[in-house]
Design a protein around this motif. Structure first.
Motif, mmCIF file in Angstrom:
data_model
loop_
_atom_site.group_PDB
_atom_site.id
_atom_site.type_symbol
_atom_site.label_atom_id
_atom_site.label_comp_id
_atom_site.label_asym_id
_atom_site.label_seq_id
_atom_site.Cartn_x
_atom_site.Cartn_y
_atom_site.Cartn_z
ATOM 1 N N HIS A 108 0.835 -1.209 0.000
ATOM 2 C CA HIS A 108 0.000 0.000 0.000
ATOM 3 C C HIS A 108 0.869 1.258 0.000
ATOM 4 C CE1 HIS A 108 -3.812 1.978 1.926
ATOM 5 N NE2 HIS A 108 -3.409 2.594 0.844
ATOM 6 N N GLY A 109 1.223 1.699 -1.184
ATOM 7 C CA GLY A 109 1.952 2.957 -1.254
ATOM 8 C C GLY A 109 3.452 2.768 -1.349
ATOM 9 N N ILE A 110 3.913 2.275 -2.498
ATOM 10 C CA ILE A 110 5.358 2.302 -2.774
ATOM 11 C C ILE A 110 5.639 3.712 -3.284
ATOM 12 C CG2 ILE A 110 7.209 1.378 -4.242
ATOM 13 C CD1 ILE A 110 6.055 -1.332 -3.929
ATOM 14 N N GLY A 141 0.655 -7.373 -5.577
ATOM 15 C CA GLY A 141 0.845 -6.178 -6.397
ATOM 16 C C GLY A 141 1.263 -5.001 -5.546
ATOM 17 N N PHE A 142 1.087 -3.827 -6.084
ATOM 18 C CA PHE A 142 1.431 -2.620 -5.322
ATOM 19 C C PHE A 142 0.566 -1.462 -5.786
ATOM 20 C CE2 PHE A 142 3.656 0.118 -8.357
ATOM 21 C CZ PHE A 142 3.978 -0.774 -9.384
ATOM 22 N N SER A 143 0.415 -0.489 -4.895
ATOM 23 C CA SER A 143 -0.124 0.806 -5.298
ATOM 24 C C SER A 143 0.975 1.825 -5.087
ATOM 25 C CB SER A 143 -1.367 1.181 -4.480
ATOM 26 O OG SER A 143 -1.024 1.381 -3.124
ATOM 27 N N SER A 144 0.886 2.948 -5.800
ATOM 28 C CA SER A 144 1.934 3.952 -5.656
ATOM 29 C C SER A 144 1.403 5.343 -5.930
ATOM 30 C CB SER A 144 3.093 3.660 -6.613
ATOM 31 O OG SER A 144 4.104 4.657 -6.468
ATOM 32 N N HIS A 145 1.887 6.270 -5.122
ATOM 33 C CA HIS A 145 1.712 7.702 -5.377
ATOM 34 C C HIS A 145 3.075 8.302 -5.682
ATOM 35 C CE1 HIS A 145 -2.389 8.142 -3.234
ATOM 36 N NE2 HIS A 145 -2.103 6.858 -3.266
#
Ligand code: SF4
Ligand code: SF4
Length: 373
Positions: A108-110, A141-145
């Protein structure tokens, strides 16, 4: 509803229900989940950070007696945890939702390089491997900002089966990376195309005119699906928030000509209004010694002046410096006029002056993110 491939897992509906908003009561979330299932959504996205979302989801799925074969659940894991704490978070999620296996788990948030290191070489790597080995999760997986450079590193690492990215009609910076991920066989989910994509559920009159013959939110959804994005999140608070998802439930592959033309017309309209102060978002001006995210700030200026999006841009500008690594840290008034960026801009923009103008246009009281970790 059309379903699209999503990494190594089962196909997902082209709309995903994000469960961060329907939290006033278990009944509210249950009503939203019931509508989502009724229109063909099979994918729910939740996170431990979304308040009671996971408990309410578990209660809703039980109350509605939904067969396990009819839905997929993605949850998230914040980077930085040690192995024991990370596994405990995943197990607690499973218990709250009432499952023995998550279909997807996303880091959650790379948002920073250390987050990627945590996931690839640090405790996160052990957590993800243990979750897969024990059958607690189907795929990772990943999420990213984070920056495009960081997102590309995550995609090309080969570790992840899917990614959740900020992909927006009015901010297509990440779209080449989404295409790269899709070409590599990853699933790609667009984060909040309606809200963070520009508060498109409440568009200003100018934007509405510029999107004709489409509604702005409709155009954003159609454009993203036309670019091949696997699924779009809708953070519905009410069943009616899923109306557009129902209307656009069946989509083909490829970009419809009318959608491409409307999107191009929108971009042209913005450039015409900004003339020689339009920022083309190439990112050549970076890095700035003051750590100013020049393209992001000038994109807000583009949107404010080019499409009349005052409320959205003031909201996003007010969050800068208030949300840790989730958003830029520095506002435009931090520019010292050192001039480093000037020779790097292919449009010869007077960047310090534009940043000062942006600050004057958009400054207001500090804001808070919906989830303030
Ligand atoms: S002129 Fe301002 S924006 Fe440009 S590099 Fe220097 S401090 Fe950063
Ligand atoms: S180099 Fe110029 S056009 Fe490109 S993002 Fe920076 S300010 Fe905008």
């Amino acid at each position: 509803m059309t379903r699209r491939p999503f990494g190594q897992g089962p196909a997902v509906s082209v709309f995903t229900l994000g469960l961060m908003r329907a939290l006033a009561s278990p009944l509210q979330l249950q009503q939203v989940v019931a509508r989502a299932l009724a229109i063909g959504i099979n994918h729910f996205e939740t996170a431990p950070a979304y308040g009671p979302s996971q408990t309410y989801l578990g209660q809703a799925l039980a109350a509605l007696a939904v067969s396990r074969h009819h839905y997929l659940v993605t949850s998230k894991l914040l980077p930085g945890l040690d192995v024991g704490s990370g596994l405990a978070v995943v197990r607690a999620t499973l218990q709250r939702v009432g499952l023995d296996r998550l279909d997807q788990l996303a880091v959650h948030g790379i948002n920073r390089p250390e987050h990627l290191r945590w996931a690839l070489q640090g405790p996160g790597a052990e957590i993800l491997a243990a979750c897969e080995a024990e059958g607690l999760v189907g795929q990772v997986g990943f999420s990213s900002h984070g920056s495009p450079e960081l997102v590309e590193q995550a995609i090309t690492s080969g570790r992840f089966d899917f990614c959740s990215l900020h992909l927006h009609l009015l901010n297509p910076t990440m779209m080449p990376l989404a295409r790269q991920a899709l070409a590599a066989g990853m699933g790609v989910m667009a984060i909040s195309p309606a809200d963070k994509g520009g508060r498109l559920f409440d568009p200003p009159d100018l934007l509405r005119q510029q999107c004709t013959p489409f509604d702005p939110l409709e155009l954003a959804y159609r454009w993203l699906l036309g670019r091949g994005v696997s699924t779009l999140t809708v953070g519905a608070a009410r069943p009616s928030d899923l109306d557009w998802a129902q209307r656009l439930a069946w989509v083909g592959d490829g970009m419809p000509a009318a959608v491409a033309a409307a999107a191009e017309g929108l971009n042209q309209a913005c450039q015409q209004r900004l003339q020689d102060t339009f920022c083309g978002q190439c990112r050549c001006c970076l890095p700035c010694p003051e750590d100013i995210d020049i393209p992001t700030l000038l994109r807000l200026r583009n949107l404010r002046l080019g499409h009349g999006m005052g409320a959205f841009c003031e909201e996003r500008y007010g969050l800068i410096g208030q949300a840790g690594h989730w958003l830029p840290l520095v506002r435009g008034d931090a520019c010292t006029r050192c001039g480093d960026c000037l020779p790097r801009c292919p449009r010869n923009l007077e960047i310090p002056t534009l940043l000062q103008h942006t600050h004057g246009l958009l400054q207001g009281p500090p804001r808070r993110r919906l989830w303030g970790w």
